[in-house]
Design a protein around this motif. Structure first.
Motif, PDB file in Angstrom:
ATOM      1  N   PHE A   1       3.890   1.765  11.846  1.00 14.33           N
ATOM      2  CA  PHE A   1       3.562   2.347  10.541  1.00 14.33           C
ATOM      3  C   PHE A   1       4.264   3.688  10.347  1.00 14.33           C
ATOM      4  N   VAL A   2       4.317   4.479  11.408  1.00 14.33           N
ATOM      5  CA  VAL A   2       5.011   5.759  11.325  1.00 14.33           C
ATOM      6  C   VAL A   2       6.499   5.531  11.070  1.00 14.33           C
ATOM      7  N   SER A   3       7.098   4.556  11.774  1.00 13.43           N
ATOM      8  CA  SER A   3       8.524   4.292  11.565  1.00 13.43           C
ATOM      9  C   SER A   3       8.785   3.720  10.173  1.00 13.43           C
ATOM     10  N   LEU A   4       7.886   2.881   9.669  1.00 16.13           N
ATOM     11  CA  LEU A   4       8.050   2.347   8.310  1.00 16.13           C
ATOM     12  C   LEU A   4       7.992   3.472   7.288  1.00 16.13           C
ATOM     13  N   ASP A   5       7.105   4.435   7.527  1.00 16.05           N
ATOM     14  CA  ASP A   5       6.981   5.559   6.616  1.00 16.05           C
ATOM     15  C   ASP A   5       8.222   6.444   6.666  1.00 16.05           C
ATOM     16  N   ALA A   6       8.754   6.674   7.857  1.00 13.57           N
ATOM     17  CA  ALA A   6       9.886   7.573   8.010  1.00 13.57           C
ATOM     18  C   ALA A   6      11.215   6.930   7.637  1.00 13.57           C
ATOM     19  N   LEU A   7      11.411   5.659   8.005  1.00 10.61           N
ATOM     20  CA  LEU A   7      12.712   5.014   7.817  1.00 10.61           C
ATOM     21  C   LEU A   7      12.781   4.098   6.607  1.00 10.61           C
ATOM     22  N   GLY A   8      11.646   3.672   6.089  1.00 10.71           N
ATOM     23  CA  GLY A   8      11.637   2.678   5.030  1.00 10.71           C
ATOM     24  C   GLY A   8      11.490   1.288   5.624  1.00 10.71           C
ATOM     25  N   MET A   9      11.163   0.338   4.779  1.00 14.20           N
ATOM     26  CA  MET A   9      10.861  -1.011   5.247  1.00 14.20           C
ATOM     27  C   MET A   9      12.084  -1.701   5.848  1.00 14.20           C
ATOM     28  N   SER A  10      13.244  -1.575   5.223  1.00  9.91           N
ATOM     29  CA  SER A  10      14.404  -2.326   5.705  1.00  9.91           C
ATOM     30  C   SER A  10      14.846  -1.893   7.092  1.00  9.91           C
ATOM     31  N   GLN A  11      14.800  -0.623   7.409  1.00 11.51           N
ATOM     32  CA  GLN A  11      15.189  -0.169   8.741  1.00 11.51           C
ATOM     33  C   GLN A  11      13.999  -0.132   9.689  1.00 11.51           C
ATOM     34  N   GLY A  12      12.871   0.381   9.254  1.00 12.70           N
ATOM     35  CA  GLY A  12      11.711   0.537  10.126  1.00 12.70           C
ATOM     36  C   GLY A  12      11.192  -0.780  10.659  1.00 12.70           C
ATOM     37  N   TYR A  13      11.134  -1.807   9.818  1.00 11.58           N
ATOM     38  CA  TYR A  13      10.624  -3.094  10.286  1.00 11.58           C
ATOM     39  C   TYR A  13      11.598  -3.751  11.257  1.00 11.58           C
ATOM     40  N   VAL A  14      12.884  -3.624  10.974  1.00 12.56           N
ATOM     41  CA  VAL A  14      13.884  -4.213  11.864  1.00 12.56           C
ATOM     42  C   VAL A  14      13.797  -3.570  13.243  1.00 12.56           C
ATOM     43  N   PHE A  15      13.758  -2.244  13.282  1.00 12.26           N
ATOM     44  CA  PHE A  15      13.695  -1.565  14.577  1.00 12.26           C
ATOM     45  C   PHE A  15      12.345  -1.753  15.246  1.00 12.26           C
ATOM     46  N   GLY A  16      11.273  -1.795  14.463  1.00 16.10           N
ATOM     47  CA  GLY A  16       9.930  -1.915  15.030  1.00 16.10           C
ATOM     48  C   GLY A  16       9.545  -3.318  15.440  1.00 16.10           C
ATOM     49  N   ALA A  17      10.168  -4.328  14.864  1.00 14.06           N
ATOM     50  CA  ALA A  17       9.813  -5.711  15.182  1.00 14.06           C
ATOM     51  C   ALA A  17      10.862  -6.387  16.065  1.00 14.06           C
ATOM     52  N   ILE A  18      12.119  -6.225  15.726  1.00 11.59           N
ATOM     53  CA  ILE A  18      13.162  -6.911  16.469  1.00 11.59           C
ATOM     54  C   ILE A  18      13.560  -6.129  17.723  1.00 11.59           C
ATOM     55  N   GLY A  19      13.534  -4.820  17.648  1.00 12.03           N
ATOM     56  CA  GLY A  19      13.888  -3.995  18.806  1.00 12.03           C
ATOM     57  C   GLY A  19      13.060  -4.304  20.047  1.00 12.03           C
TER      58      GLY A  19
ATOM     59  N   TRP B   1       0.830  -1.198   0.000  1.00  7.87           N
ATOM     60  CA  TRP B   1       0.000   0.000   0.000  1.00  7.87           C
ATOM     61  C   TRP B   1       0.868   1.252   0.000  1.00  7.87           C
ATOM     62  N   ASN B   2       1.944   1.222   0.791  1.00  5.07           N
ATOM     63  CA  ASN B   2       2.833   2.367   0.924  1.00  5.07           C
ATOM     64  C   ASN B   2       3.492   2.718  -0.404  1.00  5.07           C
ATOM     65  N   ALA B   3       3.793   1.707  -1.226  1.00  8.38           N
ATOM     66  CA  ALA B   3       4.445   1.943  -2.508  1.00  8.38           C
ATOM     67  C   ALA B   3       3.501   2.599  -3.514  1.00  8.38           C
ATOM     68  N   GLN B   4       2.174   2.474  -3.295  1.00  9.86           N
ATOM     69  CA  GLN B   4       1.217   2.985  -4.266  1.00  9.86           C
ATOM     70  C   GLN B   4       0.441   4.204  -3.788  1.00  9.86           C
ATOM     71  N   ARG B   5       0.639   4.613  -2.543  1.00  7.71           N
ATOM     72  CA  ARG B   5      -0.155   5.727  -2.014  1.00  7.71           C
ATOM     73  C   ARG B   5       0.371   7.061  -2.508  1.00  7.71           C
ATOM     74  N   GLY B   6      -0.489   8.044  -2.453  1.00  3.60           N
ATOM     75  CA  GLY B   6      -0.104   9.391  -2.843  1.00  3.60           C
ATOM     76  C   GLY B   6       0.743  10.050  -1.777  1.00  3.60           C
ATOM     77  N   PRO B   7       1.445  11.127  -2.136  1.00  4.58           N
ATOM     78  CA  PRO B   7       2.336  11.782  -1.171  1.00  4.58           C
ATOM     79  C   PRO B   7       1.599  12.450  -0.013  1.00  4.58           C
ATOM     80  N   ASP B   8       0.325  12.771  -0.194  1.00  2.00           N
ATOM     81  CA  ASP B   8      -0.410  13.441   0.871  1.00  2.00           C
ATOM     82  C   ASP B   8      -1.176  12.467   1.776  1.00  2.00           C
ATOM     83  N   THR B   9      -1.082  11.165   1.504  1.00  2.00           N
ATOM     84  CA  THR B   9      -1.758  10.161   2.333  1.00  2.00           C
ATOM     85  C   THR B   9      -0.851   9.780   3.485  1.00  2.00           C
ATOM     86  N   ARG B  10      -1.377   9.892   4.693  1.00  2.00           N
ATOM     87  CA  ARG B  10      -0.595   9.568   5.900  1.00  2.00           C
ATOM     88  C   ARG B  10      -0.654   8.066   6.175  1.00  2.00           C
TER      89      ARG B  10
END
Length: 176
Positions: free
Chosen positions: A100-118, A34-43
């Motif tokens: 979701f906020v961290s995935l949006d700000a950091l990207g999937m590779s960093q946001g998921y690692v920090f949000g799931a493994i941390g 979803w994040n790859a296809q959403r518009g820039p103004d969609t939170r």
């Protein structure tokens, strides 16, 4: 000495753990697509309702199936377990929104690692230090080694990802 053959309950537990791990591993895939296809103004919070509603609906179906099974077999279901489970589900939804906020700000590779493994690493350290759930020199050494490997993996993923802009997008020309 107890028998070393695994019981049916132990095998069921291992199977459920594998299924839970697989489901947890693909939990962020719908958001990433979803994040790859959403518009820039969609939170990113726009995705939260559908994700948590799907989880709540699935949990409700499972609860009602277990309740129906209990009625058919004459087993009692402890209703007192529902309130803590409901509260933990609400806490999970808050954590999911933060992820979701961290995935949006950091990207999937960093946001998921920090949000799931941390959080797993933090809760492991808390359980070891505050609650003494891991005892014995050998067990503590094994825990320390596992924690060190997790930290090394998180650092390698964070450094190797190249930041939030360094990820390949879904549908990035591979299908042409």
């Amino acid at each position: 000495a107890a028998a070393t053959k695994p019981t049916g309950g132990k095998l069921l537990g291992v199977l459920l753990a594998i299924v839970a791990g697989a489901l947890c591993g693909v939990n962020a895939v719908p958001f990433d697509l979803w994040n790859a296809q959403r518009g820039p103004d969609t939170r990113p919070m726009a995705f939260l309702f559908s994700q948590t509603l799907g989880t709540w609906a699935t949990a409700s179906v499972i609860y009602h199936l277990v309740g129906a099974w209990a009625i058919c077999t004459g087993t009692s279901v402890p209703n007192a377990a529902i309130r803590p489970a409901y509260l933990s589900g609400m806490m999970w939804a808050v954590g999911e929104s933060a992820q979701f906020v961290s995935l949006d700000a950091l990207g999937m590779s960093q946001g998921y690692v920090f949000g799931a493994i941390g959080p797993v690493m933090l809760s492991s350290v808390i359980s070891c230090v505050c609650f003494n759930e891991i005892r014995g020199r050998r067990n503590l050494l094994g825990f320390g080694l596992a924690l060190a490997l997790q930290v090394a993996g998180v650092v390698m993923l964070a450094v190797g990802s190249g930041g939030a802009g360094g990820e390949a997008e879904v549908g990035s020309g591979m299908e042409e």
